[in-house]
Design an enzyme around this catalytic site. Structure first.
Site, PDB file in Angstrom:
ATOM      1  N   GLY A  33       0.863  -1.058  -0.187  1.00  0.00           N
ATOM      2  CA  GLY A  33      -0.090  -0.005  -0.046  1.00  0.00           C
ATOM      3  C   GLY A  33       0.820   1.371   0.106  1.00  0.00           C
ATOM      4  O   GLY A  33       2.161   1.185  -0.297  1.00  0.00           O
ATOM      5  N   ASN A  34       0.085   2.223   0.350  1.00  0.00           N
ATOM      6  CA  ASN A  34       1.004   3.579   0.217  1.00  0.00           C
ATOM      7  C   ASN A  34       0.431   4.430   1.270  1.00  0.00           C
ATOM      8  O   ASN A  34      -0.670   4.048   1.970  1.00  0.00           O
ATOM      9  CB  ASN A  34       1.053   4.422  -0.933  1.00  0.00           C
ATOM     10  CG  ASN A  34      -0.213   4.792  -1.539  1.00  0.00           C
ATOM     11  OD1 ASN A  34      -0.854   5.677  -1.296  1.00  0.00           O
ATOM     12  ND2 ASN A  34      -0.487   4.141  -2.672  1.00  0.00           N
ATOM     13  N   HIS A  35       0.931   5.529   1.686  1.00  0.00           N
ATOM     14  CA  HIS A  35       0.642   6.652   2.728  1.00  0.00           C
ATOM     15  C   HIS A  35      -0.642   7.653   2.330  1.00  0.00           C
ATOM     16  O   HIS A  35      -0.853   8.570   2.928  1.00  0.00           O
ATOM     17  CB  HIS A  35       1.733   7.315   3.116  1.00  0.00           C
ATOM     18  CG  HIS A  35       2.724   6.495   4.341  1.00  0.00           C
ATOM     19  ND1 HIS A  35       2.189   5.872   5.268  1.00  0.00           N
ATOM     20  CD2 HIS A  35       3.663   6.169   4.106  1.00  0.00           C
ATOM     21  CE1 HIS A  35       3.157   5.223   5.750  1.00  0.00           C
ATOM     22  NE2 HIS A  35       4.243   5.339   5.087  1.00  0.00           N
TER      23      HIS A  35
END
Ligand code: CTP
Ligand code: CA
Length: 226
Positions: A33-35
């Site tokens: 995923g990512n932020h």
């Protein structure tokens, strides 16, 4: 009533917005995923609704809630986000892609939890579908297509390249120079590049205010088409 249309300049228009990160499954319990918080995309969706548009929000996993007037479609992966966007793209007048879509996804996600074994371990990845680029290739002259870009070097050149390569009408470039801008923050500093070659730099402001600036540009573009 005259004042009603002035209030709701996007009445009768349909908008599609993507927001948040995507989660790419490694196995049933893990993902890449990512932020991305989704705040920018949700603010855009809310503003489009306020302006009278019929809004579909295709959202990756976030902690955010959308107004009941928004047709929110919750997705996880880049593929699911693409599938949902492809279904509504043809009937969308304004398309704003603010999601932080994974560029790569595990080629063969495991169906069972992967057990810890060897000292070294790697996961094979394959490219995801470029949602903005794919939709851009089918875009008609009646549609307003807006993408985002976040760059760390040669910002304007990279953003310009994305504008052309993805056949977008505008690219919203997120400035990394400013500490108050970007992932997780409530503020953003953007430069908006147009296909016509205009480069518009805005001050650091709340994501709600940035959403207003972006929607104003979309309204102007739609009015030029009508
Ligand atoms: N985007 C998309 N689908 C993808 C990747 C990106 O729709 N698979 C969209 C993003 O939502 C954004 C724009 O494309 O509006 C630019 O995203 P960005 O990650 O900056 O561009 P990439 O083409 O992925 O290039 P790179 O990450 O190598 O800079
Ligand atoms: Ca990318």
């Amino acid at each position: 009533e005259h004042s009603l249309t002035a209030d709701k300049p996007l009445a009768g228009k349909s908008a599609l917005v993507t927001a948040g990160p995507t989660y790419e499954a490694i196995d049933p319990v893990r993902f890449i995923g990512n932020h991305s918080s989704g705040k920018m995309g949700y603010a855009i969706a809310e503003e489009l609704l306020r302006l009278g548009a019929s809004v579909t929000l295709v959202s990756g996993p976030t902690h955010l809630q959308a107004s009941t007037g928004i047709n929110k479609i919750a997705v996880q992966s880049a593929q699911q986000m693409y599938d949902s966007c492809a279904q509504v793209f043809d009937r969308s007048d304004i398309i704003i892609m603010s999601a932080a879509v994974a560029d790569y996804t595990p080629s063969n996600p495991a169906t069972e939890k992967i057990k810890k074994k060897a000292e070294d371990f790697s996961i094979q990845l394959k490219k995801t579908t470029d949602i903005l680029g794919t939709l851009g290739a089918c875009k008609t002259a009646k549609q307003t297509l807006i993408g985002f870009a976040l760059e760390t070097n040669n910002e304007l050149a990279h953003a310009q390249d994305k504008l052309v390569r993805k056949n977008a009408d505008f690219i919203v470039l997120n400035s990394m120079q400013d500490k108050g801008a970007g992932f997780g923050t409530d503020t953003n500093k953007v430069t908006i590049l147009s296909r016509q070659g205009d480069i518009n730099t805005f001050e650091l402001k709340s994501k709600e205010e940035v959403a207003k600036d972006i929607c104003k540009i979309a309204i102007t573009h739609q009015q030029a088409i009508d």
